[in-house]
Motif scaffolding. Structure first.
Motif, PDB file in Angstrom:
ATOM      1  N   LYS A 182      11.730  56.301 -34.579  1.00  0.00           N
ATOM      2  CA  LYS A 182      10.855  57.168 -35.369  1.00  0.00           C
ATOM      3  C   LYS A 182      10.355  56.526 -36.659  1.00  0.00           C
ATOM      4  O   LYS A 182       9.456  57.062 -37.308  1.00  0.00           O
ATOM      5  N   LYS A 185      14.313  54.894 -42.446  1.00  0.00           N
ATOM      6  CA  LYS A 185      14.834  55.810 -43.442  1.00  0.00           C
ATOM      7  C   LYS A 185      15.612  55.015 -44.489  1.00  0.00           C
ATOM      8  O   LYS A 185      16.528  54.258 -44.153  1.00  0.00           O
ATOM      9  N   TYR A 234      16.240  56.739 -36.249  1.00  0.00           N
ATOM     10  CA  TYR A 234      15.589  55.975 -37.309  1.00  0.00           C
ATOM     11  C   TYR A 234      16.291  54.640 -37.537  1.00  0.00           C
ATOM     12  O   TYR A 234      17.487  54.488 -37.266  1.00  0.00           O
TER      13      TYR A 234
END
Length: 260
Positions: A182, A185, A234
């Protein structure tokens, strides 16, 4: 070395022929002038160990894809590799040190045991911007392709923006196909630990020996941690400082009656 390109030191803890470092090397050669100094055999879990009671060997090697860069195989630890690279092999301080891509996680508490991160930390100690990269897959057949675009993006940002003194980056990749990752982070290290067990056995001569085993326990429910990021698809990016001083405890410690 060309003046236009940054000088990048590449190392790892899985050994110079490990697939992870070969994948990392492919990306770094697109960015700068590369020198590889890596262990001649696996050094996982060595932490920040250095060789002080034995001799060190560091030999120039030629591997299949070694076309226009230099590679050295070192008999020591990952931290040794960085030390000998900066003191004996390179003619100037590198602009960046990258370590990995490790076969297996270096998130959360694993960072303190990690040979991969020890190399990055050693570079940071020597004033070199540094990044450790790890993939949550211990297999020698691990697929590092999904990592490459993120490796490139993070590396370019470090070269452009630099890192604060005393800080290195710890980057971990989930074991996912590229289309399922995704993004990145920025996280803190999760408050997790290992519950260790020792499997005790006896050899044919009657001497006891032990295998270390255990399970990883994460009781940190925060959604700002590396463990949360990885579990939710992530890439985790944690800034790590190697000043181990517990600054928040200094004032209280000064109130102790230490002279009694």
């Amino acid at each position: 070395m060309s003046k236009e390109k940054p000088l990048i030191l590449v190392t790892n803890d899985d050994g110079i022929t490990a697939p992870g470092i070969r994948s990392l090397l492919q990306v770094m050669k697109e960015i700068g002038d590369v020198v590889v100094v890596a262990p001649d055999s696996p050094q996982s879990g060595m932490g920040h160990a250095i060789t002080i009671s034995d001799t060190l060997f560091c030999d120039s090697v030629t591997l299949k894809e070694n076309y226009n860069h230099k590679e050295y195989s070192c008999s020591g630890t990952p931290a040794d590799c960085v030390k000998i690279a900066t003191q004996e092999i390179l003619h100037r301080k590198p602009d960046l040190c990258v370590s990995g891509i490790n076969h297996g996680s270096n998130s959360s508490i694993n960072v303190i045991y990690s040979g991969t991160m020890s190399a990055a930390v050693e570079a940071g100690v020597e004033g070199i911007p540094a990044i450790g990269f790890s993939l949550l897959d211990y297999s020698l057949n691990a697929d590092f392709e999904p990592c490459k675009k993120y490796v490139k993006a993070i590396t370019k940002n470090v070269l452009k923006n630099g890192l604060p003194k005393g800080v290195v980056l710890n980057v971990n990749f989930p074991k996912l196909p590229a289309e399922e990752i995704k993004g990145i982070k920025v996280c803190r290290q999760a408050n997790a630990h290992w519950e260790e067990e020792f499997d005790k056995r006896t050899n044919p001569q009657g001497r006891d020996y032990y295998w270390l085993s255990g399970k990883f326990v994460n009781n940190d429910e925060g959604q700002d941690t590396d463990e949360w990021a990885l579990e939710n698809g992530y890439v985790s990016l944690v800034p790590v400082q190697f000043d181990l001083t517990a600054h928040h405890f200094i004032n209280e410690l000064n109130d102790w009656k230490l002279d009694e």
